[in-house]
Write a protein that holds these residues in place. Sequence first.
Motif, PDB file in Angstrom:
ATOM      1  N   PHE A   1      50.112  25.894  44.290  1.00  0.00           N
ATOM      2  CA  PHE A   1      51.363  26.642  44.445  1.00  0.00           C
ATOM      3  C   PHE A   1      52.395  26.216  43.407  1.00  0.00           C
ATOM      4  CE2 PHE A   1      55.165  28.080  46.812  1.00  0.00           C
ATOM      5  CZ  PHE A   1      54.711  29.302  47.283  1.00  0.00           C
ATOM      6  N   GLN A   2      52.255  24.970  42.950  1.00  0.00           N
ATOM      7  CA  GLN A   2      53.252  24.419  42.019  1.00  0.00           C
ATOM      8  C   GLN A   2      52.893  24.569  40.550  1.00  0.00           C
ATOM      9  OE1 GLN A   2      55.780  20.932  42.883  1.00  0.00           O
ATOM     10  NE2 GLN A   2      54.118  20.368  44.227  1.00  0.00           N
ATOM     11  N   ILE A   3      51.695  25.108  40.270  1.00  0.00           N
ATOM     12  CA  ILE A   3      51.286  25.222  38.867  1.00  0.00           C
ATOM     13  C   ILE A   3      51.908  26.467  38.255  1.00  0.00           C
ATOM     14  CG2 ILE A   3      49.348  25.297  37.263  1.00  0.00           C
ATOM     15  CD1 ILE A   3      47.600  24.268  39.574  1.00  0.00           C
TER      16      ILE A   3
ATOM     17  N   ALA B   1      45.875  39.470  41.409  1.00  0.00           N
ATOM     18  CA  ALA B   1      45.229  38.166  41.552  1.00  0.00           C
ATOM     19  C   ALA B   1      44.071  38.045  40.564  1.00  0.00           C
ATOM     20  CB  ALA B   1      44.725  37.974  42.978  1.00  0.00           C
ATOM     21  N   THR B   2      43.312  39.100  40.427  1.00  0.00           N
ATOM     22  CA  THR B   2      42.177  39.065  39.496  1.00  0.00           C
ATOM     23  C   THR B   2      42.658  38.818  38.069  1.00  0.00           C
ATOM     24  OG1 THR B   2      41.086  40.659  40.934  1.00  0.00           O
ATOM     25  CG2 THR B   2      40.136  40.344  38.744  1.00  0.00           C
ATOM     26  N   LYS B   3      43.695  39.541  37.709  1.00  0.00           N
ATOM     27  CA  LYS B   3      44.232  39.428  36.349  1.00  0.00           C
ATOM     28  C   LYS B   3      44.873  38.060  36.126  1.00  0.00           C
ATOM     29  CE  LYS B   3      48.076  41.368  34.057  1.00  0.00           C
ATOM     30  NZ  LYS B   3      49.245  41.651  34.881  1.00  0.00           N
TER      31      LYS B   3
ATOM     32  N   ALA C   1      48.921  32.094  43.706  1.00  0.00           N
ATOM     33  CA  ALA C   1      49.124  31.515  45.035  1.00  0.00           C
ATOM     34  C   ALA C   1      50.373  32.107  45.691  1.00  0.00           C
ATOM     35  CB  ALA C   1      49.238  29.992  44.930  1.00  0.00           C
ATOM     36  N   HIS C   2      51.446  32.230  44.921  1.00  0.00           N
ATOM     37  CA  HIS C   2      52.685  32.807  45.449  1.00  0.00           C
ATOM     38  C   HIS C   2      52.459  34.230  45.943  1.00  0.00           C
ATOM     39  CE1 HIS C   2      54.961  29.502  43.569  1.00  0.00           C
ATOM     40  NE2 HIS C   2      55.927  29.861  44.370  1.00  0.00           N
TER      41      HIS C   2
ATOM     42  N   PHE D   1      41.228  29.128  46.678  1.00  0.00           N
ATOM     43  CA  PHE D   1      42.323  28.178  46.884  1.00  0.00           C
ATOM     44  C   PHE D   1      42.089  27.322  48.128  1.00  0.00           C
ATOM     45  CE2 PHE D   1      44.122  31.448  44.257  1.00  0.00           C
ATOM     46  CZ  PHE D   1      45.027  30.805  43.438  1.00  0.00           C
ATOM     47  N   ILE D   2      41.722  27.980  49.208  1.00  0.00           N
ATOM     48  CA  ILE D   2      41.582  27.286  50.495  1.00  0.00           C
ATOM     49  C   ILE D   2      40.212  27.609  51.078  1.00  0.00           C
ATOM     50  CG2 ILE D   2      44.012  27.024  51.106  1.00  0.00           C
ATOM     51  CD1 ILE D   2      43.920  29.733  52.458  1.00  0.00           C
ATOM     52  N   PRO D   3      39.182  26.986  50.510  1.00  0.00           N
ATOM     53  CA  PRO D   3      37.807  27.393  50.827  1.00  0.00           C
ATOM     54  C   PRO D   3      37.377  27.119  52.266  1.00  0.00           C
ATOM     55  CG  PRO D   3      37.802  25.419  49.463  1.00  0.00           C
ATOM     56  CD  PRO D   3      39.217  25.900  49.515  1.00  0.00           C
TER      57      PRO D   3
END
Length: 721
Positions: free
Chosen positions: A545-547, A622-624, A635-636, A693-695
């Motif tokens: 989330f912070q990247i 998201a894909t792009k 993530a945002h 992200f959250i597997p």
Amino acid sequence: MELSKQYEPKQAEEKIYKLWKESGFFNPDKLPKRHKKPYTIVIPPPNVTGELHMGHALNSTIQDILIRTKRMQGFKALWLPGTDHAGIATQNVVEKKLRKEGKTRFDLGREKFVEEIWKWKEEYGNKILNQLKKLGCSCDWSRTRFTMDEGYSEAVKEAFLHYQKKGWLYKGKRVVNWCTRCQTSLSDLELEYMEEKGNLWYIKYPLVKIPNPKSQIPNKSKIQNPKSKTYITVATTRPETMLGDTAVAINPKDERYRELIGKKVILPLVEKEIPIIVDDLVDLKFGTGAVKVTPAHDFIDYEIGQKHKLEIVQVIDEKGKMINTPNEYNGLKALESREKIITNLQAKGLLERTEEYIHQVPKCYRCNTTIELIPSLQWFLSMKKLAKLATKPVKKGKIKFHPKSFEKPYFDWVKNMKDWCISRQIWWGHKIPIEGETDVLDTWFSSALWPFAILGWPKKTNDLKNYYPTTVLSTARDILNLWVARMIFSGLEFMKKPPFKDVYIHATVLNKEGKRMSKSLGTGVNPIDLIEKYGADATRFGLAFQIMGGQDIKFVEDNLLMGKKFCNKIWNASRFVLANKPTQINTDFGSPRSLHRFTQIKKLTAADKRILKALDRIIKSATKDLEAFEFGKTAHNLYDFFWHDFCDVYIEESKNQFTHQNFSQKNLGGRDEKTKKILLYVLSSSLKLLHPFIPFITEEIYQQLPLENKQKSLMVEKWPR
RNA sequence: GGACGACUAGCUCAACUGGUUAGAGCGUGCGGUUUACAUCCGCAAGGUUAUAGGUUCGAGUCCUAUGUCGUCCACCA
């Protein structure tokens, strides 16, 4: 089976990881048929010095996001794990451990000591791999490597002999950076500069008197004649090295000393005659413009010495003690002799003045001891051809840096690459593969081969054929030169192909104050503690989330709490959907826009349309964004979509749709079913997008969904389009 | 000494190529038990976007200086 009221990361994570491992999907050769094109990442092998830190947690999260996304997108995704023996670093931590027991490595002897390090490696190497598993990393563990395993040693040998055949290796006595504690040479890149207060001492070197008849007549002219000078003053921060001076140098353009060129001075304390020479390397603006030349203990002085064929007098030995000096200094430590020299110069009236001076002092990057420059017999690898190889693919765009701004400093560095001192006088590492040599190779010599040695090189393996070149390298910026540049030229030299296409340089994890997180500074945070507290998914999501852009991350735990709440939200939304589930649906169709064809519903409400449109949008963005390494942004957006568009709006609206009085009685069943289908469809699509992200939590829920054509694992579900 | 980056709410960060009243999360205050979730829902307070100039119809965004912080590079003895 119903979902429990709360999500319990600990139980779920262990169970799910087992499910993944048993599925075999970590190994790309065992993926379903639709997975065709290879997508490979080699892990930057963590040093077996200790446990993982936040930087590792961040980078591992990034790599797993990439690998999981590509796997779902139908690639033969391979993430190769392993660890690095990390030469000096690991030797040092084991020495430190011994010291606590009151022993040194010399007490044990080489063989026993190396045995001790192997024991350490077993313990920490395994710990590291387990930590990666706890984080959820989908590495192919069947291909795990270590930079000193048997096959790897073959690769190192092969590379060394190759360079030797090419004539790029040479052994020579050169001035090298020397750590008097580790008792080894170090490359320039293994130094850390620390600012220290010191002095600049101005020392008079008396000129050798030549008989001059005029000197008997006092000169009354107001203009000072340099000829009348009886000495030349040099400035130095390290007076102790003066005992090894073999010349005084001035810049050829320097008018002040023109008359003195070719004359001689008497080296104070040693009482020996040395010449005054000229060289462009001398900066006329610094100090007095005259510099003492100590070829044995300074890089530039060495260079000047070679040009002018000066004698090399070594006065500091490998333990940092004085040698080859007048008796009163011999055997003293360099700093002790410095004090004595200053006192003696003062007594003789040869210390002109002292200035305070702040300078950068080189330190050993592993033990922080001040580095001495001493002449030493070492192996060097010529960088002439290899430096060019390191530049080419980046210039041509065959390797792209992300962010691009790292290319400029990369080029600057490669342009100035000096020959690489590859020998180290330590006990832990690859022995130089030549009879009678006892030294080991610089740890980076083996790391440079990682992208292909990990796949079996020098053997011609199927893995090499299938998975080289790799696709993305994700790494920390401080090893761009130390490691990345060397992998690039090694890849080209040995494999004729650049080792990867994209180099992603991830953020540095700083603490709230903007300082580097490190164990030694006491600012470190153990990622495993965070996983215990928040769960692996929340930790990953909070980090990702912070990247944002190329910015460094100031780590605050708030974000992990946010991640944990988000997981809970997903959990509960799923409970709602499962409590209102339709009969099985097939989600394996085109875009959300074509939903009605598969659900056989014609009339969509405004809310239905809105959520489907929003889903369509988030799938595309998201894909792009993932393709562009925009992890934080993705993530945002996923967060906002799921929480607000789906939960706050659509789920709330669905409650109305289930009970709304406007819906005629006879249609009620149909409408209910339609809404249930949309709920399930949007949820399952969201889980797919969130899975990288959250597997863990996404897999846990996926296992409960009533889907047709359900896969064994969400890992191999098709990425939504 | 050079290069690069940052400076936006109390804290951590957003705001695509300059374009409405600068947005989130955490924290703070007030109020909420309707088919999931109090790890929740709703509302509110809080910003002269480091400073000073400039360009423009319009600047958080572009330009110039300054300051503070950070990272990397460098042979100034």
